[in-house]
Design a protein around this motif. Sequence first.
Motif, PDB file in Angstrom:
ATOM      1  N   THR A  28       5.512  10.889 -13.562  1.00  0.00           N
ATOM      2  CA  THR A  28       4.907   9.781 -14.291  1.00  0.00           C
ATOM      3  C   THR A  28       4.144   8.895 -13.304  1.00  0.00           C
ATOM      4  N   ASP A  29       3.249   8.059 -13.835  1.00  0.00           N
ATOM      5  CA  ASP A  29       2.446   7.189 -12.975  1.00  0.00           C
ATOM      6  C   ASP A  29       3.298   6.232 -12.154  1.00  0.00           C
ATOM      7  N   ASP A  30       4.467   5.849 -12.680  1.00  0.00           N
ATOM      8  CA  ASP A  30       5.326   4.896 -11.976  1.00  0.00           C
ATOM      9  C   ASP A  30       6.574   5.566 -11.391  1.00  0.00           C
ATOM     10  N   ALA A  31       6.506   6.869 -11.191  1.00  0.00           N
ATOM     11  CA  ALA A  31       7.652   7.607 -10.649  1.00  0.00           C
ATOM     12  C   ALA A  31       8.003   7.102  -9.250  1.00  0.00           C
ATOM     13  N   VAL A  32       9.217   7.421  -8.826  1.00  0.00           N
ATOM     14  CA  VAL A  32       9.701   7.022  -7.508  1.00  0.00           C
ATOM     15  C   VAL A  32      10.231   8.255  -6.789  1.00  0.00           C
ATOM     16  N   LEU A  33       9.800   8.436  -5.554  1.00  0.00           N
ATOM     17  CA  LEU A  33      10.348   9.467  -4.674  1.00  0.00           C
ATOM     18  C   LEU A  33      11.115   8.745  -3.582  1.00  0.00           C
ATOM     19  N   VAL A  34      12.417   8.953  -3.518  1.00  0.00           N
ATOM     20  CA  VAL A  34      13.260   8.278  -2.545  1.00  0.00           C
ATOM     21  C   VAL A  34      13.576   9.262  -1.425  1.00  0.00           C
ATOM     22  N   ARG A  35      13.158   8.908  -0.237  1.00  0.00           N
ATOM     23  CA  ARG A  35      13.385   9.722   0.939  1.00  0.00           C
ATOM     24  C   ARG A  35      13.857   8.783   2.025  1.00  0.00           C
ATOM     25  N   ASP A  36      13.415   8.959   3.255  1.00  0.00           N
ATOM     26  CA  ASP A  36      13.734   7.972   4.275  1.00  0.00           C
ATOM     27  C   ASP A  36      13.013   6.664   3.974  1.00  0.00           C
ATOM     28  N   VAL A  37      11.883   6.761   3.298  1.00  0.00           N
ATOM     29  CA  VAL A  37      11.205   5.602   2.729  1.00  0.00           C
ATOM     30  C   VAL A  37      10.938   5.942   1.269  1.00  0.00           C
ATOM     31  N   THR A  38      10.638   4.941   0.463  1.00  0.00           N
ATOM     32  CA  THR A  38      10.415   5.162  -0.964  1.00  0.00           C
ATOM     33  C   THR A  38       8.919   5.227  -1.247  1.00  0.00           C
ATOM     34  N   TYR A  39       8.531   6.223  -1.996  1.00  0.00           N
ATOM     35  CA  TYR A  39       7.150   6.370  -2.453  1.00  0.00           C
ATOM     36  C   TYR A  39       7.119   5.990  -3.922  1.00  0.00           C
ATOM     37  N   GLN A  40       6.384   4.947  -4.272  1.00  0.00           N
ATOM     38  CA  GLN A  40       6.346   4.425  -5.644  1.00  0.00           C
ATOM     39  C   GLN A  40       5.013   4.777  -6.281  1.00  0.00           C
ATOM     40  N   GLY A  41       5.047   5.382  -7.434  1.00  0.00           N
ATOM     41  CA  GLY A  41       3.829   5.678  -8.179  1.00  0.00           C
ATOM     42  C   GLY A  41       3.240   7.025  -7.821  1.00  0.00           C
ATOM     43  N   ARG A  42       2.540   7.599  -8.780  1.00  0.00           N
ATOM     44  CA  ARG A  42       2.011   8.957  -8.605  1.00  0.00           C
ATOM     45  C   ARG A  42       1.047   9.055  -7.430  1.00  0.00           C
ATOM     46  N   ASP A  43       0.184   8.052  -7.220  1.00  0.00           N
ATOM     47  CA  ASP A  43      -0.774   8.128  -6.112  1.00  0.00           C
ATOM     48  C   ASP A  43      -0.066   8.169  -4.767  1.00  0.00           C
ATOM     49  N   ALA A  44       0.968   7.351  -4.598  1.00  0.00           N
ATOM     50  CA  ALA A  44       1.716   7.352  -3.338  1.00  0.00           C
ATOM     51  C   ALA A  44       2.447   8.677  -3.147  1.00  0.00           C
ATOM     52  N   ILE A  45       3.018   9.187  -4.225  1.00  0.00           N
ATOM     53  CA  ILE A  45       3.724  10.462  -4.140  1.00  0.00           C
ATOM     54  C   ILE A  45       2.737  11.586  -3.833  1.00  0.00           C
ATOM     55  N   ALA A  46       1.562  11.550  -4.454  1.00  0.00           N
ATOM     56  CA  ALA A  46       0.545  12.568  -4.180  1.00  0.00           C
ATOM     57  C   ALA A  46       0.122  12.522  -2.714  1.00  0.00           C
ATOM     58  N   GLY A  47       0.004  11.316  -2.153  1.00  0.00           N
ATOM     59  CA  GLY A  47      -0.334  11.198  -0.738  1.00  0.00           C
ATOM     60  C   GLY A  47       0.724  11.812   0.148  1.00  0.00           C
ATOM     61  N   TYR A  48       1.992  11.636  -0.224  1.00  0.00           N
ATOM     62  CA  TYR A  48       3.087  12.261   0.523  1.00  0.00           C
ATOM     63  C   TYR A  48       2.994  13.780   0.419  1.00  0.00           C
ATOM     64  N   PHE A  49       2.804  14.291  -0.790  1.00  0.00           N
ATOM     65  CA  PHE A  49       2.749  15.744  -0.966  1.00  0.00           C
ATOM     66  C   PHE A  49       1.565  16.362  -0.224  1.00  0.00           C
ATOM     67  N   ALA A  50       0.485  15.609  -0.069  1.00  0.00           N
ATOM     68  CA  ALA A  50      -0.680  16.137   0.652  1.00  0.00           C
ATOM     69  C   ALA A  50      -0.342  16.456   2.103  1.00  0.00           C
ATOM     70  N   THR A  51       0.718  15.846   2.643  1.00  0.00           N
ATOM     71  CA  THR A  51       1.108  16.110   4.033  1.00  0.00           C
ATOM     72  C   THR A  51       2.031  17.310   4.166  1.00  0.00           C
ATOM     73  N   VAL A  52       2.543  17.821   3.041  1.00  0.00           N
ATOM     74  CA  VAL A  52       3.543  18.888   3.100  1.00  0.00           C
ATOM     75  C   VAL A  52       3.024  20.166   3.764  1.00  0.00           C
ATOM     76  N   PRO A  53       1.835  20.687   3.412  1.00  0.00           N
ATOM     77  CA  PRO A  53       1.402  21.942   4.035  1.00  0.00           C
ATOM     78  C   PRO A  53       1.338  21.867   5.566  1.00  0.00           C
ATOM     79  N   ASP A  54       0.832  20.753   6.115  1.00  0.00           N
ATOM     80  CA  ASP A  54       0.773  20.633   7.566  1.00  0.00           C
ATOM     81  C   ASP A  54       2.164  20.583   8.183  1.00  0.00           C
ATOM     82  N   ARG A  55       3.086  19.882   7.514  1.00  0.00           N
ATOM     83  CA  ARG A  55       4.436  19.769   8.066  1.00  0.00           C
ATOM     84  C   ARG A  55       5.201  21.083   7.979  1.00  0.00           C
ATOM     85  N   LEU A  56       4.888  21.900   6.981  1.00  0.00           N
ATOM     86  CA  LEU A  56       5.549  23.198   6.876  1.00  0.00           C
ATOM     87  C   LEU A  56       4.992  24.206   7.870  1.00  0.00           C
ATOM     88  N   GLY A  57       3.741  24.012   8.317  1.00  0.00           N
ATOM     89  CA  GLY A  57       3.134  24.999   9.200  1.00  0.00           C
ATOM     90  C   GLY A  57       3.122  26.351   8.508  1.00  0.00           C
TER      91      GLY A  57
END
Length: 112
Positions: A28-57
Amino acid sequence: MRDPLSAVQDHLDAVHTGDPEAMAADYTDDAVLVRDVTYQGRDAIAGYFATVPDRLGNGQVEFAEPRLEDGLVAVAWKLVGGPGDGASGIDRFEVTQGMIVRQTVTLDGGDF
């Protein structure tokens, strides 16, 4: 409307294909991803997911079957290969009306 297990499975499928836009689309647009820091909202979560491929190598994420646990969908995972090899954890998803509204990540091993 998707049931909770289907919503989470769609998200896991997007993780496997490495598609950040599809990963974020299940939230949802106001979703929350709780990790070592919290990502609030779809745009913030999408920004986090955009880093996943590089971190997975060249590694990948292996998932257990999603299961219902105290009203949440729980998924155990581990990283195989790449810089995060051996990291593992459990993600718990709260799903409302077929969309993920909250995901909490509990790490068993090192972060990635």
